[in-house]
Design an enzyme around this catalytic site. Structure first.
Site, PDB file in Angstrom:
ATOM      1  CE  LYS A 179      -3.678   2.443   2.463  1.00 50.69           C
ATOM      2  NZ  LYS A 179      -2.963   3.745   2.482  1.00 50.69           N
ATOM      3  N   GLY A 236       5.257   3.718  10.787  1.00 54.98           N
ATOM      4  CA  GLY A 236       4.386   4.882  10.850  1.00 54.98           C
ATOM      5  C   GLY A 236       4.089   5.280  12.273  1.00 54.98           C
ATOM      6  CB  SER A 237       1.490   7.553  13.589  1.00 57.18           C
ATOM      7  OG  SER A 237       0.272   6.935  13.229  1.00 57.18           O
ATOM      8  N   GLY A 240      -1.827   5.021  14.258  1.00 53.52           N
ATOM      9  CA  GLY A 240      -2.214   4.248  13.084  1.00 53.52           C
ATOM     10  C   GLY A 240      -1.746   2.806  13.164  1.00 53.52           C
ATOM     11  N   GLY A 241      -0.512   2.606  13.634  1.00 55.70           N
ATOM     12  CA  GLY A 241       0.018   1.257  13.741  1.00 55.70           C
ATOM     13  C   GLY A 241      -0.729   0.422  14.745  1.00 55.70           C
ATOM     14  CD  GLU A 260      10.246   2.520  13.286  1.00 55.82           C
ATOM     15  OE1 GLU A 260       9.749   3.298  14.114  1.00 55.82           O
ATOM     16  OE2 GLU A 260      10.770   2.879  12.235  1.00 55.82           O
ATOM     17  CB  CYS A 297      11.851   6.121  13.329  1.00 52.07           C
ATOM     18  SG  CYS A 297      12.929   5.211  12.212  1.00 52.07           S
ATOM     19  CD  GLU A 385       8.378   9.661  16.927  1.00 50.21           C
ATOM     20  OE1 GLU A 385       9.382   9.516  16.211  1.00 50.21           O
ATOM     21  OE2 GLU A 385       7.357   8.952  16.817  1.00 50.21           O
TER      22      GLU A 385
END
Length: 501
Positions: A179, A236-237, A240-241, A260, A297, A385
């Site tokens: 995606k 990603g965030s 969302g993750g 991650e 990251c 973060e």
């Protein structure tokens, strides 16, 4: 120029709905929006391809990976042009990232040719053993099947369409459905063209790779919930993750989600190092915080330093940050999240703003704050973060407070100790604490810049990643897409070639 289409199992496909890219410079373009129907088509094709691709020799898969690398390099100028326009990243950064991307493809080609990752084990039959005979047992790592990969916003090449997740999954023998990230759809399409050319040249099954552009949340949800997808790679965030992780767990047959998600990557400046070279460390830390506008990251967002030795560090860091010009962030959304994160930090009491800025649009300027350990201990938002060039210095009352502070951390990608010879005893106390908190522990360095190699670990306990036993960078990352299978008393002519050696 990009066509805006999806690449599904050998075909370039249009969908009716479109979205418009938002490049930092140059012409905006229309791209097709992904749909759950495309997910179905790609997943079915991937499952069909797995029956062939999963059985291809390691040499065959290695040659395929090398051809992908060659095709990406052949499109280097186009990738740099499109990627720079879409993301605002400097050309030199994109060229370096392309080098890392093709480098890890070639690294995995060599890795699977060597075969060590298979972890083959062979227990010979003992028919005369008393009181019971032992059958012959052979164990080998086998590919798990089709894998879903989510392209990352901050690395349009190295963590995207042909990035580490895709490279390691294809090396393992697993077809991949990607995606693409809507922040750089043109870059994604050019890289997909490279993979498509390699598929044709190497005569691979068409469903071995698909790219679904853009799409709303329903596309990501359909992908992680599709019954033919066996694992997911995500960068990603945290928000969302975690949502996708929950969907993977809630499936009728749960699958692993290798996410991650984020980290503040603490730096511990120990007393002797602070006294001897505090200003030097402070200036170097500021450079690490500003690298790539803080959009890594591994950005080291928080420093802990003894109060009595903190001034030189802070002054040098402030001077470096204040002299830094505005940098472009990757997307409008990332820039807005950075502004909101900075404002949330600024609202915390007992926090002193040393370098303050005002950011507009996609521009980013640095922030620097200092605070006490007491404030750190009661303000949980400080440990969250902020994706951008924002740094916080926490003044530690005494050397005895370093270990207690380290114990209070949740999972991190990295943790760093700045130390001199006189700090060895304290560093020895910190090391066993930090190895339970982070996947990579550094001495006298800075975590920005992740080497792609055999020994690298890019992961850590939650919330740094969703699986503390895995890495998304380095050759060990291939283990995410494999599972051990034991063959008992199986004739050699029936065994997979890799089981025999």
């Amino acid at each position: 120029m990009p066509t805006g289409k999806h690449y599904i199992a050998g075909d370039w496909i249009e969908t009716e709905e479109r979205f418009t890219s938002r490049p930092l410079k140059g012409e905006a373009r229309e791209f097709c929006v992904g749909t759950p129907a495309l997910v179905e088509q790609a997943a079915v094709a991937a499952e069909e391809a797995f029956e062939v691709y999963g059985a291809i020799s390691r040499d065959g898969r290695a040659a395929f990976l090398e051809k992908i690398a060659d095709e990406i390099d052949a499109r280097g100028a186009a990738i740099t042009e499109v990627g720079s326009a879409e993301t605002g990243l400097p050309e030199v950064r994109l060229e370096g990232e392309r080098g890392r991307t093709v480098g890890q493809l070639r690294l995995f080609a060599n890795h699977i040719r060597a075969g060590d990752y298979l972890d083959r084990r062979h227990d010979r039959a003992l028919p005369d053993r008393a009181p019971l005979p032992r059958p012959e047992l052979r164990m080998v790592q086998r590919p798990i099947g089709p894998v879903a990969v989510f392209g990352a916003s901050n690395f349009p090449l190295a963590f995207s369409v042909a990035g580490g997740d895709t490279a390691s999954a294809l090396a393992a023998g697993c077809p991949v459905v990607v995606k693409g990230h809507s922040a750089h759809p043109g870059t994604s399409e050019v890289v997909a063209e490279a993979i498509a050319s390699a598929v044709d040249f190497c005569d691979m099954p068409e469903g071995v790779f698909s790219l679904i552009q853009g799409g709303r949340r329903d596309v990501g949800e359909a992908l992680v919930q599709h019954p033919l997808i066996n694992a997911v790679g995500f960068t990603g965030s945290l928000r969302g993750g975690r949502a996708l992780f929950n969907l993977c767990v809630e499936r009728p047959i749960p699958i692993p989600f290798f996410g991650e998600l984020g980290s503040i990557n603490p730096i511990f400046v120990l007393p002797e190092a602070a006294k001897a070279r505090g200003a030097e460390i402070g200036a170097a830390w500021a450079g690490s915080v500003m690298m790539g506008a803080g959009q890594f990251c591994t950005n080291p967002g928080v420093v802990f330093i003894e109060d009595s030795a903190a001034d030189d560090f802070i002054n040098a860091a402030a001077e470096q940050l204040a002299a830094t010009g505005e940098q472009a962030m990757l997307t409008d959304g990332i820039a807005e999240a950075y502004r909101q994160g900075a404002e949330q930090v600024k609202r915390i009491n007992s926090l002193r703003e040393i370098v303050g800025t005002h950011c507009t649009g996609r521009g980013a300027l640095p922030y620097l704050f200092e605070t006490s350990l007491d404030t750190w201990n009661v303000e949980p938002h400080l440990a969250e973060e902020v994706f951008g060039p924002l740094g916080i210095v926490v003044r530690i009352p005494s050397a005895a407070d370093f270990t207690a502070t380290a114990r209070g951390f949740v999972g991190q990608l990295t943790a760093t100790v700045q130390m001199d010879r006189g700090d060895a005893a304290l560093a020895a106390l910190l090391r066993p604490i930090l190895e339970r908190k982070a996947g990579r522990i550094l001495a006298n360095g800075f975590p920005t810049g992740v080497e792609v190699s055999d020994a690298m670990v890019h992961g850590g306990p939650y919330p740094a990643s969703t699986n503390f036993g895995a890495t998304s960078v380095g050759t060990l990352s291939i283990r995410r897409w494999l599972r051990p299978v034991c063959f008992q008393s199986m004739p050699e002519d029936i065994l997979p070639e890799d089981a025999i050696g």
